[in-house]
Motif scaffolding. Structure first.
Motif, short mmCIF file in Angstrom:
data_model
loop_
_atom_site.label_atom_id
_atom_site.label_comp_id
_atom_site.label_asym_id
_atom_site.label_seq_id
_atom_site.Cartn_x
_atom_site.Cartn_y
_atom_site.Cartn_z
N GLU A 1 0.84 -1.20 0.00
CA GLU A 1 0.00 0.00 0.00
C GLU A 1 0.87 1.25 0.00
N LEU A 2 1.96 1.20 0.75
CA LEU A 2 2.89 2.34 0.77
C LEU A 2 3.52 2.54 -0.60
N ILE A 3 3.88 1.44 -1.27
CA ILE A 3 4.50 1.56 -2.59
C ILE A 3 3.59 2.27 -3.57
N LYS A 4 2.29 2.11 -3.42
CA LYS A 4 1.35 2.82 -4.31
C LYS A 4 1.54 4.33 -4.23
N ALA A 5 2.01 4.81 -3.07
CA ALA A 5 2.21 6.25 -2.91
C ALA A 5 3.36 6.77 -3.76
N PHE A 6 4.14 5.84 -4.35
CA PHE A 6 5.30 6.24 -5.14
C PHE A 6 5.02 6.28 -6.64
N ARG A 7 3.79 6.15 -7.04
CA ARG A 7 3.48 6.13 -8.48
C ARG A 7 3.95 7.40 -9.18
N THR A 8 3.93 8.53 -8.46
CA THR A 8 4.34 9.80 -9.08
C THR A 8 5.79 10.15 -8.76
N GLU A 9 6.54 9.21 -8.19
CA GLU A 9 7.96 9.43 -7.88
C GLU A 9 8.73 9.70 -9.19
N THR A 10 9.74 10.57 -9.11
CA THR A 10 10.52 10.91 -10.31
C THR A 10 12.02 10.65 -10.15
N ASP A 11 12.47 10.28 -8.95
CA ASP A 11 13.91 10.14 -8.72
C ASP A 11 14.41 8.73 -9.05
N PHE A 12 15.53 8.68 -9.73
CA PHE A 12 16.12 7.40 -10.13
C PHE A 12 16.45 6.52 -8.93
N ASN A 13 17.05 7.10 -7.90
CA ASN A 13 17.49 6.30 -6.75
C ASN A 13 16.33 5.63 -6.04
N VAL A 14 15.24 6.35 -5.88
CA VAL A 14 14.07 5.77 -5.23
C VAL A 14 13.51 4.64 -6.08
N TRP A 15 13.41 4.86 -7.38
CA TRP A 15 12.89 3.80 -8.27
C TRP A 15 13.83 2.59 -8.31
N LYS A 16 15.12 2.84 -8.26
CA LYS A 16 16.07 1.72 -8.28
C LYS A 16 15.89 0.84 -7.05
N ASP A 17 15.79 1.47 -5.89
CA ASP A 17 15.64 0.71 -4.66
C ASP A 17 14.28 0.03 -4.60
N LEU A 18 13.24 0.75 -4.96
CA LEU A 18 11.89 0.18 -4.96
C LEU A 18 11.82 -1.02 -5.90
N THR A 19 12.42 -0.88 -7.08
CA THR A 19 12.40 -1.97 -8.06
C THR A 19 13.11 -3.20 -7.53
N SER A 20 14.25 -3.00 -6.88
CA SER A 20 15.00 -4.13 -6.31
C SER A 20 14.17 -4.85 -5.26
N ASN A 21 13.54 -4.10 -4.37
CA ASN A 21 12.74 -4.71 -3.31
C ASN A 21 11.52 -5.44 -3.86
#
Length: 852
Positions: A580-600
């Protein structure tokens, strides 16, 4: 066999080494004259020698001027040379001269051969890799870091070969088709830092800004342009370190050289740093942005060692982290100064800190300072604890002390122990004296015990929090003896109005906090701990702040989702809460956040797919999650985009392809078809992405096209991209073919492990990879001879599973093969945590995906 360190009754002072390698028969002959001091009465010398044939041994006393011929014997198991005298000698000085011969092996350690191709002909270089205990394979020596000496090195080699060593050449004599090159005397240093290379190379060079240090980058013949990026990085980094440490670089030259066959990323030999090709060479047309960053980091890391490790060396391998942790921290500091647009400290949180948090959550982890009782144990501590956790706790300490005190203490430490050895406590003393803060008290809790805490935060009342620390484990909060450790934690609390720090040494404390719309512990992720928000109000406020872009710190946003996924995996919170928390990142734009989220997210989804769950709902969620950011970055680069967007574009488009987005797959196939006709049609930053997509959704003809690219290129980075992409295939037959390719002569031994792992990490390929590993175990053991690459391979394959039955099968297999390692223990523990996670949450997770 019990191990004892070499006695200190004999101290080598100067080595005079002459080696004559034969690049046809792959052998070498040599002599070494060792000027030494006998410090107490002895009747024998004990030094190191391994895989050498000792042919002669004489000793001449400086006092009596008499020489003698002692008896000698080599203990192959202990890797020692015993030199025995007829009678006991009193303390004195003398010269021990030894004649010997050896083999230029193909194991990428000691004095070994490395294959390359020039003008269509296979040729060989002779190169060295001595860390940690392999100088003894090139010449008899006191092969321990505390036995520092000076070295005079002479090499006789074919006259048409380049011959280089730690110091500049001071004399060259030609004789027929051979030449003998003598090098200047080195500074006082440990044996593992000695280096020499004989081969065919070109180079590029420049002086540092003060015109004092000559920097060269040696490259394959005809590829000087590929050395320019590393040359620029090195020539900027050395003056930066000189100023930051307050100590001049003590050598007249700094050589960096790309070696075709090289097991690790690089090696910090003083004055002659060796690299695998992909860690040094950059082609402006074919290298991706991520490769440039990797090269910059590795160059900065190895040059940091010229002070931390070479000038001041750990006394014994227990203190390895003093070398590697500091160099891993300094590499980010230097790269951030040289390329601030890369935002390296944000990448650090994902790369180093994330890796350390994952490994150190296992019961089979180890303290940063781990007692090393036998050299056979050393390879196992060249891991994410020594490197990544080491650098992360240094970053935490730096933040706690502030830069002025930290730099002052570091300078004092280096000055006091230069050309000598040090213990971890020596560093804490220097930093404590400079800062007047309890550095040793704090840092002992981080280096002498394994693990780290999860801090549970509860809102007691508006403006008041309760903080409780407990050891975090991947299997949950620790219990029993595992729950006893406490850490000295600098707890930072960020909000929309302030940023406060509280020192926490107790199990539980109560603190004041802002009465703001949200709070977030561990501001900027500077502390090595996880956070659990026990109060629903705190969780909701923070998630809302992220969704509405009120949490402006990239590191804070990254840390929130990283902690949530780790807590879910450990069973501390439900996984659906983290999703549910990850859904809050749909509008995220930073590479580092997406990289970590993708790995997890990938770790979770790989386990779900591999246990027979329906993938349709997973794929639909993935396409929904990545579609907004993918539309923003698109396929085409833009002049105005920041420096990290190329990596972000490659990441999110690859994920859309992985989740089956038809338009993405179609576009990737179109670009691949164009690339096969014209290499300029596919930018380097998109190649890994496109290769992965077309292989995942391709067939035999796609596989053959990828192999044709692999075979026609002579650029190692491109070869690796192609080879690793083969593991993305969906067809089991192609995955089997890839594994067979990984053991073929077409792949260098150093690279085959990563091709193999690309299959193992594909959920469709993990069973195939495990079966192939068991069927070919003897080949892998022979290829890697028990080194760290074998441990890496075992861990990568084994940790993909989530079945207790499979865990038992794996354990039985390796017991039968008499193989054990810390890496295997960690992989088996990971299987158990995977199994618990799936048994506990898989059904609820799949139901969640069905509704999202």
């Amino acid at each position: 066999m019990s191990f004892e360190r070499l006695p200190r009754s004999v101290c080598p002072r100067v080595y005079d080494i002459h080696l004559i390698p034969d690049l046809v028969s792959f052998t070498f002959e040599g002599t070494v004259g060792i000027q030494l001091d006998v410090t107490e009465s002895v009747d024998h010398f004990l030094l190191n020698a391994a895989e050498l044939t000792v042919t002669s041994c004489t000793y001449q006393s400086n006092d009596s001027k008499k020489s003698c011929v002692p008896t000698f014997s080599v203990d192959e198991e202990a890797e020692t040379l015993l030199v025995k005298f007829e009678s006991e000698m009193e303390p004195e000085s003398g010269v021990l001269t030894i004649g010997f011969s050896g083999i230029l092996n193909d194991q990428m350690r000691g004095f070994y051969r490395s294959k390359y191709t020039l003008n269509g002909e296979d040729r060989y270089a002779a190169v060295t890799q001595f860390e940690s205990t392999d100088a003894r394979r090139a010449f008899p020596c006191w092969d321990e870091p505390a036995h520092k000496s000076r070295f005079n090195i002479t090499i006789t080699a074919p006259s048409d070969r380049v011959v280089i060593s730690n110091m500049p050449a001071i004399d060259t004599k030609e004789e027929g088709k051979s030449k003998t090159v003598k090098f200047d005397t080195t500074p006082i240093m440990s044996t593992y830092l000695v280096a020499f290379v004989i081969g065919e190379f070109d180079y590029v060079e420049k002086k540092t800004s003060d015109d004092r240090i000559n920097v060269r980058v040696y490259v394959p013949v005809g590829k000087q342009d590929q050395g320019n990026f590393a040359l620029e990085m090195a020539s900027r980094t050395l003056p930066f370190y000189e100023k930051w440490f307050g100590i001049p670089y003590p050598l007249p030259k700094a050589d960096l050289i790309a070696i075709p066959d090289f097991a690790s990323g690089a090696m910090e030999n003083w004055g002659l740093v060796t690299y695998r090709e992909t860690a040094l060479l950059v082609d402006e047309k074919s290298s991706s942005a991520s490769t440039k960053q990797w090269v910059a980091l590795v160059v900065a890391h190895e040059l940091a060692h010229q002070w931390f490790g070479n000038l001041v060396t750990m006394e014994w391998w227990t203190h390895l982290w003093l070398n590697e942790g500091f160099a891993s921290w300094m590499e980010y500091l230097a790269t951030d100064v040289c390329y601030p647009e890369w935002q390296m400290w944000k990448q650090f949180v994902f790369q180093d800190m994330g890796s350390a948090l994952a490994l150190d959550a296992l019961k089979s982890s180890h303290p940063i300072e781990v007692p090393v009782s036998n050299p056979s144990e050393i390879d196992e501590i060249f891991d994410d604890i020594s490197y990544a956790k080491g650098s992360t706790v240094i970053r935490m300490l730096y933040s706690f002390l502030g830069e002025p005190a930290f730099k002052a203490g570091l300078h004092d430490y280096l000055v006091k122990h230069q050309y000598s050895n040090a213990y971890t406590e020596d560093l804490w003393d220097a930093l404590g004296n400079a800062s007047k803060k309890p550095v040793k008290e704090m840092m002992d809790t981080w280096t002498k015990q394994m693990g780290y805490p999860v801090i549970t935060v509860t809102l007691l009342a508006p403006g008041k929090l309760k903080l409780v620390q407990n050891r975090f484990l991947a299997s949950g909060v620790a219990e029993g003896d595992d729950a006893k450790p406490l850490w000295f934690v600098p707890v930072s609390i960020a909000s929309d109005t302030s940023n406060d720090i509280h020192l926490m040494k107790e199990r539980s404390i109560e603190v004041e906090c802002p009465t703001s719309s949200w709070i977030k512990l561990n501001a900027e992720q500077t502390g090595f701990y996880r956070v659990r928000y026990a109060s629903n109000e705190l969780r909701t406020q923070l998630a809302d702040a992220i969704a509405s872009n009120k949490v402006t710190s990239v590191c804070d946003r990254l840390g929130v989702q990283n902690d949530a996924m780790a807590l879910a995996r450990a069973g501390i919170i439900p996984t659906v809460e983290a999703l549910e928390l990850i859904k809050a990142f749909r509008t995220e734009t930073d590479f580092n956040v997406w990289k970590d989220l993708t790995s997890n997210l990938s770790s979770l989804l790989s386990l779900l797919r591999g246990t027979g769950n329906n993938s349709a709902n997973i794929d639909a969620f993935g396409r929904s999650l990545y579609s907004i950011i993918a539309e923003q970055v698109g396929w085409e680069s833009k002049a105005s985009e920041n420096a990290l967007v190329p990596q972000l574009r490659s990441l999110v488009l690859r994920e859309l392809g992985r989740y089956g987005d038809e338009n993405t797959i179609k576009k990737a196939n179109e670009l691949f078809a164009l690339y096969l006709e014209d290499e300029s049609k596919l930018p380097a930053d998109l190649r890994a992405c496109v290769y992965g997509i077309v292989m995942q959704h391709g067939d035999e003809s796609t596989y053959e096209s990828m192999m044709s690219i692999f075979r026609r290129t002579d650029f190692q980075e491109e070869k690796e991209r192609c080879a690793r992409s083969l593991g993305a295939a969906a067809d089991p037959a192609l995955l089997q073919k890839t594994l067979e390719f990984a053991l073929s002569p077409e792949i260098r031994a150093q690279d085959s492990v990563f091709v193999f792992c690309s299959v193992a990490r594909n959920w469709r390929g993990k069973e195939i990879a495990w079966n192939f590993l068991t069927e070919n175990w003897d080949k892998f053991q022979e290829m890697y001879r028990g080194g760290y690459l074998l441990n890496y391979l075992v861990k990568a394959v084994v940790s993909q599973f989530s079945s207790d039955t499979r865990s038992n099968e794996i354990q039985s297999f390796f017991e039968e093969k008499k193989y054990s390692s810390r890496a295997l223990s960690q992989a088996l523990e990971t299987i158990k945590t995977n199994s618990s996670w799936m048994n506990r949450d898989a059904q609820n997770i799949m139901a969640w995906f069905a509704g999202n």
